[in-house]
Design a protein around this motif. Structure first.
Motif, PDB file in Angstrom:
ATOM      1  N   GLY A  90       5.309   3.210  -2.581  1.00  0.00           N
ATOM      2  CA  GLY A  90       4.377   2.255  -1.986  1.00  0.00           C
ATOM      3  C   GLY A  90       4.465   2.239  -0.473  1.00  0.00           C
ATOM      4  N   LEU A  91       5.688   2.268   0.063  1.00  0.00           N
ATOM      5  CA  LEU A  91       5.857   2.288   1.517  1.00  0.00           C
ATOM      6  C   LEU A  91       5.286   3.573   2.118  1.00  0.00           C
ATOM      7  CD1 LEU A  91       9.489   0.856   1.849  1.00  0.00           C
ATOM      8  CD2 LEU A  91       7.376  -0.238   2.615  1.00  0.00           C
ATOM      9  N   MET A  92       5.566   4.724   1.451  1.00  0.00           N
ATOM     10  CA  MET A  92       5.062   5.995   1.966  1.00  0.00           C
ATOM     11  C   MET A  92       3.539   6.053   1.902  1.00  0.00           C
ATOM     12  SD  MET A  92       7.877   8.633   0.352  1.00  0.00           S
ATOM     13  CE  MET A  92       6.971  10.077   0.934  1.00  0.00           C
ATOM     14  N   ALA A  93       2.966   5.558   0.802  1.00  0.00           N
ATOM     15  CA  ALA A  93       1.503   5.563   0.675  1.00  0.00           C
ATOM     16  C   ALA A  93       0.872   4.654   1.724  1.00  0.00           C
ATOM     17  CB  ALA A  93       1.106   5.122  -0.727  1.00  0.00           C
ATOM     18  N   ALA A  94       1.471   3.484   1.943  1.00  0.00           N
ATOM     19  CA  ALA A  94       0.941   2.562   2.950  1.00  0.00           C
ATOM     20  C   ALA A  94       1.048   3.169   4.345  1.00  0.00           C
ATOM     21  CB  ALA A  94       1.699   1.239   2.886  1.00  0.00           C
ATOM     22  N   LEU A  95       2.170   3.811   4.632  1.00  0.00           N
ATOM     23  CA  LEU A  95       2.361   4.447   5.934  1.00  0.00           C
ATOM     24  C   LEU A  95       1.346   5.562   6.157  1.00  0.00           C
ATOM     25  CD1 LEU A  95       4.081   4.741   8.510  1.00  0.00           C
ATOM     26  CD2 LEU A  95       5.554   6.308   7.231  1.00  0.00           C
ATOM     27  N   TYR A 115      -7.989   3.408  -2.085  1.00  0.00           N
ATOM     28  CA  TYR A 115      -7.175   4.611  -1.912  1.00  0.00           C
ATOM     29  C   TYR A 115      -5.733   4.351  -2.346  1.00  0.00           C
ATOM     30  CZ  TYR A 115     -11.011   6.715   0.705  1.00  0.00           C
ATOM     31  OH  TYR A 115     -12.225   7.227   1.073  1.00  0.00           O
ATOM     32  N   PHE A 116      -5.246   3.151  -2.035  1.00  0.00           N
ATOM     33  CA  PHE A 116      -3.895   2.792  -2.473  1.00  0.00           C
ATOM     34  C   PHE A 116      -3.831   2.707  -3.992  1.00  0.00           C
ATOM     35  CE2 PHE A 116      -0.321   0.078  -3.422  1.00  0.00           C
ATOM     36  CZ  PHE A 116       0.654   0.484  -2.516  1.00  0.00           C
ATOM     37  N   ILE A 117      -4.870   2.145  -4.604  1.00  0.00           N
ATOM     38  CA  ILE A 117      -4.913   2.045  -6.071  1.00  0.00           C
ATOM     39  C   ILE A 117      -4.949   3.433  -6.703  1.00  0.00           C
ATOM     40  CG2 ILE A 117      -6.311   1.269  -8.019  1.00  0.00           C
ATOM     41  CD1 ILE A 117      -7.173  -1.122  -6.279  1.00  0.00           C
ATOM     42  N   LEU A 118      -5.710   4.346  -6.094  1.00  0.00           N
ATOM     43  CA  LEU A 118      -5.793   5.712  -6.616  1.00  0.00           C
ATOM     44  C   LEU A 118      -4.428   6.394  -6.574  1.00  0.00           C
ATOM     45  CD1 LEU A 118      -7.464   8.133  -7.620  1.00  0.00           C
ATOM     46  CD2 LEU A 118      -7.916   8.699  -5.222  1.00  0.00           C
ATOM     47  N   LEU A 119      -3.747   6.293  -5.446  1.00  0.00           N
ATOM     48  CA  LEU A 119      -2.414   6.892  -5.327  1.00  0.00           C
ATOM     49  C   LEU A 119      -1.426   6.215  -6.278  1.00  0.00           C
ATOM     50  CD1 LEU A 119      -2.163   7.344  -1.445  1.00  0.00           C
ATOM     51  CD2 LEU A 119      -2.483   9.131  -3.156  1.00  0.00           C
ATOM     52  N   SER A 120      -1.544   4.907  -6.422  1.00  0.00           N
ATOM     53  CA  SER A 120      -0.649   4.175  -7.329  1.00  0.00           C
ATOM     54  C   SER A 120      -0.871   4.598  -8.776  1.00  0.00           C
ATOM     55  CB  SER A 120      -0.872   2.666  -7.185  1.00  0.00           C
ATOM     56  OG  SER A 120      -0.594   2.245  -5.862  1.00  0.00           O
ATOM     57  N   GLY A 121      -2.132   4.867  -9.128  1.00  0.00           N
ATOM     58  CA  GLY A 121      -2.421   5.334 -10.484  1.00  0.00           C
ATOM     59  C   GLY A 121      -1.781   6.683 -10.771  1.00  0.00           C
ATOM     60  N   VAL A 122      -1.825   7.570  -9.796  1.00  0.00           N
ATOM     61  CA  VAL A 122      -1.178   8.875  -9.960  1.00  0.00           C
ATOM     62  C   VAL A 122       0.326   8.700 -10.122  1.00  0.00           C
ATOM     63  CG1 VAL A 122      -0.700  11.079  -8.834  1.00  0.00           C
ATOM     64  CG2 VAL A 122      -2.980  10.077  -8.682  1.00  0.00           C
ATOM     65  N   LEU A 154       5.317  14.711  -4.366  1.00  0.00           N
ATOM     66  CA  LEU A 154       4.846  16.012  -3.881  1.00  0.00           C
ATOM     67  C   LEU A 154       3.370  15.930  -3.500  1.00  0.00           C
ATOM     68  CD1 LEU A 154       5.282  19.041  -3.416  1.00  0.00           C
ATOM     69  CD2 LEU A 154       4.755  19.415  -5.828  1.00  0.00           C
ATOM     70  N   LEU A 155       2.591  15.254  -4.320  1.00  0.00           N
ATOM     71  CA  LEU A 155       1.173  15.072  -4.004  1.00  0.00           C
ATOM     72  C   LEU A 155       1.004  14.312  -2.695  1.00  0.00           C
ATOM     73  CD1 LEU A 155      -1.820  15.293  -4.865  1.00  0.00           C
ATOM     74  CD2 LEU A 155      -1.525  13.131  -6.071  1.00  0.00           C
ATOM     75  N   LEU A 156       1.827  13.275  -2.513  1.00  0.00           N
ATOM     76  CA  LEU A 156       1.774  12.502  -1.277  1.00  0.00           C
ATOM     77  C   LEU A 156       2.149  13.374  -0.078  1.00  0.00           C
ATOM     78  CD1 LEU A 156       1.066   9.482  -0.918  1.00  0.00           C
ATOM     79  CD2 LEU A 156       3.504   9.053  -0.625  1.00  0.00           C
ATOM     80  N   PHE A 157       3.144  14.229  -0.287  1.00  0.00           N
ATOM     81  CA  PHE A 157       3.563  15.138   0.780  1.00  0.00           C
ATOM     82  C   PHE A 157       2.452  16.122   1.132  1.00  0.00           C
ATOM     83  CE2 PHE A 157       5.564  19.164   2.075  1.00  0.00           C
ATOM     84  CZ  PHE A 157       6.239  18.726   3.216  1.00  0.00           C
ATOM     85  N   LEU A 158       1.767  16.646   0.117  1.00  0.00           N
ATOM     86  CA  LEU A 158       0.661  17.565   0.365  1.00  0.00           C
ATOM     87  C   LEU A 158      -0.470  16.872   1.123  1.00  0.00           C
ATOM     88  CD1 LEU A 158       0.497  19.418  -3.076  1.00  0.00           C
ATOM     89  CD2 LEU A 158       1.489  20.255  -0.958  1.00  0.00           C
ATOM     90  N   TYR A 159      -0.743  15.646   0.742  1.00  0.00           N
ATOM     91  CA  TYR A 159      -1.788  14.887   1.432  1.00  0.00           C
ATOM     92  C   TYR A 159      -1.380  14.609   2.876  1.00  0.00           C
ATOM     93  CZ  TYR A 159      -5.157  11.184   2.426  1.00  0.00           C
ATOM     94  OH  TYR A 159      -6.153  10.423   2.985  1.00  0.00           O
ATOM     95  N   PHE A 160      -0.099  14.263   3.051  1.00  0.00           N
ATOM     96  CA  PHE A 160       0.425  14.023   4.398  1.00  0.00           C
ATOM     97  C   PHE A 160       0.350  15.303   5.237  1.00  0.00           C
ATOM     98  CE2 PHE A 160       4.017  14.222   7.344  1.00  0.00           C
ATOM     99  CZ  PHE A 160       3.790  13.092   8.111  1.00  0.00           C
ATOM    100  N   GLY A 161       0.715  16.445   4.619  1.00  0.00           N
ATOM    101  CA  GLY A 161       0.661  17.717   5.323  1.00  0.00           C
ATOM    102  C   GLY A 161      -0.756  18.078   5.732  1.00  0.00           C
ATOM    103  N   TRP A 162      -1.713  17.735   4.904  1.00  0.00           N
ATOM    104  CA  TRP A 162      -3.111  18.024   5.229  1.00  0.00           C
ATOM    105  C   TRP A 162      -3.568  17.200   6.435  1.00  0.00           C
ATOM    106  CZ3 TRP A 162      -6.441  21.646   3.948  1.00  0.00           C
ATOM    107  CH2 TRP A 162      -7.799  21.441   4.219  1.00  0.00           C
TER     108      TRP A 162
END
Length: 748
Positions: free
Chosen positions: A267-272, A284-291, A313-321
């Motif tokens: 949650g903290l990483m997604a919010a950041l 967008y937060f709900i979508l990431l939370s669902g995954v 890993l998905l969050l990392f890929l999104y962050f990398g993008w």
């Protein structure tokens, strides 16, 4: 980056909701799914010599080998455990199908039960060299019973194989014995009818020889009969499985706590991440939370808890993008810490830097698609043109390779190395700050690894024999460690020149690095340091390229001189005196006298490599194929104790390796690229007035020379530790040339 407290204030409701929902779902799942108990049977390998007649009846062999086997002896047994035969036999002999609730009327119930049993079983080799059979079941008694049954079946199968071999040999010896016996009887009859003394003497000699052979056969018959009846063990069971008192899967409390902690971090990483972009809405937060919730549910249901890492890993890929420059910096920091990981016997990787290279390659191509005009300028630079030409020649050699699949793998790996450390940096190194950030991040990372390695080495008294253990798992051996270490010295010198405020700190770091380099006991790195100091003067005087050309000419002259009249044969070593020395002083003396095994083996492979080029000088044998082709070209007079080459290492000279695998044109392309990099380093040092870029050009030139020296005695450009630095030097030289082309470049 936003303040963490402010971030929590704005997103606390969403984060708290994710934590509560995830924890509740994980609790419901682990409390409802059936408990599984673990049964574990443990065995040690029996000595293979105890299964062999020679090992049993030879007193000399008995004194040499233990009654226990080695961990390597378990590999074949583990391979057998992967066969369906084991589980089919157990389900046929026991009522496993009924236990699993399969219908008796189902004609495939036994096979289905075998599949279920195999899925619930793990046969592994522990870190202590033990064979462990693990079986999970809802009934603790059945879990233990099945684990013991599998262990017994493995024991029986390998006993049967050995017994069958012995029985086959016994029958053959018996047939030979009967044949000799019949021949003996014929000779006895012939002797009674001998017409003269000469014939009688000849028949007596044949009869005596046959009698001796029959006695030997009788001895063998007794031995093989004993081996057949004894049925030597393949395993020594040291602990049978016992019913477990508590379930092994799932473990409610750790799973619930883990789900809560992971959901908080996610949650903290997604919010950041969302806060740093324009996607700040709840959807967008709900979508990431669902995954994330789907990953947690899947992990809890399957007990494969590593699946919980996939949402991260998905969050990392999104962050990398969104922030692909940061991915490059993470890659730079990871280089000294990466470890070699073998997926199987033919496939290995470096973690985490090689997956980061793949991701960096994907990001580069994505950027090219979106912004093609911003990439084209770099392709026109002479160094990039030479690099692409070199890669194109490697591509040409692949179809002519003796093993095109290995060569194709080499080309792919080369591709993502070049993209990650040349083309991507060209997009990132747009100003001094970006170059400085990458350099300081790398220096910080290698310094931490150096301090850790020094500390571990100090615990052993800085002994030469323990240096390889001190640098593992981050480096394969002290050669890789020292090669990366010596390349940091030019960066430290440049940092010292450019920074007045932090000079005491940089000086202290330099002392630590030099100390570590001394205790690395790597002769090649020491030589590289000396040559690097000389190259500093050569760059300042504009003579580096001339020195490089003279060195190449001298090496070729020495090679032709040694080849003439086979003079190199005069330098063949004594096989018995070329050994590995654990004492470093003896190691140095042996090196000087050409009696060190590593030096002698280098000569052995260099000679084989030079002889190989005569037969395939144009396209070579193919990238990554040296090991599979060189042994027929080796000369027995230069063989050493390690010529069997169990490590599959190469020729220990990158330039010779290039000529062997990619032909003479491949070597010419490489020399042309290296020479051009030297030319640009001294040219930029002379032309550029800006102190920062001037120091960078000098550091790149000195580091390049050091890399060449260590690769003259090894082949480290294809490794992540040194190859990355080589390509980064190329990217830095191109960037410096571009950023200083105009007079106003210093204002960037």
């Amino acid at each position: 980056m936003p303040d963490l407290f402010d971030l929590i204030v704005r997103w606390w409701k969403q984060i708290l909701s994710l934590v509560v929902i995830t924890t509740a779902v994980a609790a419901v799942i682990v409390l409802l799914i059936p408990r599984k108990y673990l049964g574990v049977a443990t065995a040690l390998p029996a000595s293979t010599y105890a299964q062999d007649k020679t090992g049993v009846f030879s007193q000399n062999m008995q004194s040499l080998y233990s009654v226990l086997g080695t961990p390597d002896d378990l590999d074949m047994i583990i391979g057998t455990a992967h066969l369906d035969t084991v589980y089919n036999a157990i389900t046929k002999g026991l009522t496993v199908a009924e236990h699993y609730g399969l219908s008796k009327d189902d004609i495939h119930s036994v096979r289905k039960a075998a599949c279920i049993l195999k899925e619930r079983t793990r046969v592994i080799k522990s870190d202590y060299g033990e064979l462990k059979v693990k079986v999970w079941d809802r009934n603790p008694d059945w879990a233990a019973h099945l684990a013991n049954a599998i262990m017994q079946k493995l024991q029986q199968m390998h006993q049967d194989v050995q017994t069958t071999n012995n029985a086959t040999m016994l029958s053959r010896i018996k047939a030979e014995y009967n044949q000799k016996k019949a021949e003996y009887q014929i000779l006895s009859d012939s002797l009674q009818h001998a017409v003269n003394q000469g014939t009688a003497d000849l028949l007596n000699m044949q009869k005596s020889s046959l009698l001796q052979q029959m006695l030997e056969y009788e001895k063998l018959l007794d031995q093989y009969k004993l081996m057949v009846n004894a049925r030597p063990q393949a395993l020594i069971v040291i602990e049978n499985a016992n019913p477990a008192l508590n379930p092994d899967k799932p473990r409610p409390l750790p799973v619930i706590i883990g789900a809560a902690v992971l959901s908080l971090f996610f949650g903290l990483m997604a919010a950041l991440l969302l806060d740093s972009t324009t996607h700040t809405s709840n959807r967008y937060f709900i979508l990431l939370s669902g995954v994330f919730l789907a990953g947690i549910v899947t992990a809890a249901l399957s007990s494969f808890y590593w699946l919980a890492a996939l949402p991260f890993l998905l969050l990392f890929l999104y962050f990398g993008w969104q922030h692909w420059q940061i991915i490059f910096l993470i890659l730079i920091f990871s280089l000294p810490w990466s470890v070699e990981y073998s997926i199987n016997e033919s496939l290995a990787t470096d973690l985490p830097d090689e997956p980061l290279m793949w991701f960096a390659t994907f990001l580069f191509f994505s950027y090219c698609v979106m912004h093609p005009s911003k990439v084209g300028w770099s392709l026109k630079h002479p160094l990039i043109v030479l690099l692409i030409s070199y890669l194109a020649w490697i591509l040409i050699t692949v179809p002519f390779s003796t093993n095109w699949l290995l060569s194709l793998k080499f080309l792919l790996a080369k591709g993502w190395y070049v993209i990650a450390f040349v083309f991507l940096p060209l997009l990132i190194f747009k100003n001094k700050k970006s170059i400085q950030s990458a350099g300081l991040l790398f220096l910080s990372s290698i310094f931490l690894v150096t301090v850790l390695s020094l500390y571990r080495h100090a615990l052993t008294g800085f002994r030469f024999a323990d240096i390889n253990d001190a640098v593992k798992p981050f480096f394969r051996n002290h050669v890789n460690y020292s090669a990366m270490l010596v390349c940091t010295i030019p960066l430290l010198i440049a940092s010292y020149q450019l920074s007045k405020k932090y000079r005491p700190l940089i000086g202290a770091m330099s002392i630590v690095v030099l100390t570590a380099l001394f205790f690395s006991y790597a002769r090649g790195a020491w030589l590289a340091l000396v040559v690097g100091l000389v190259s500093y003067w050569l760059i300042r005087t504009g003579r580096l390229l001339i020195a490089f050309l003279v060195t190449v000419f001298l090496i070729l002259a020495v090679l032709f001189w040694l080849k003439g009249n086979d003079r190199y044969l005069q330098y063949a070593h004594d096989y018995k005196t070329t050994i590995f020395h654990k004492d470093f002083e003896e190691h140095l003396i042996a090196t000087y006298r050409l009696k060190d095994v590593s030096t002698a083996e280098r000569f052995n492979r260099w000679i084989a490599g030079v002889r190989m080029t005569k037969d395939n000088w144009l396209t070579g044998y193919g990238p990554n194929t040296f090991y599979y082709n060189y042994k027929p070209y080796a000369i027995p007079a230069f063989n050493t104790w390690v010529s069997d080459n169990k490590d599959h290492s190469t020729v220990h000279n990158y330039f010779l390796l290039t000529m062997i695998e990619q032909g003479v044109p491949g070597l010419l392309f490489l020399l042309l690229l290296v020479g051009s990099m030297m030319y640009y380093s001294q040219r930029l040092y002379k032309r550029v007035q800006d102190k920062f870029y001037k120091a960078c050009a000098m550091a790149c030139g000195v580091m390049l020379v050091m890399i060449i020296v260590v690769n003259f005695l090894s082949d480290l450009i294809e490794t992540d530790k040194v190859g990355s630095l080589f390509f980064l030097c190329l990217a830095a030289l191109v960037t410096i040339d571009k950023n200083t082309t105009n007079e106003n470049a210093d204002a960037i």
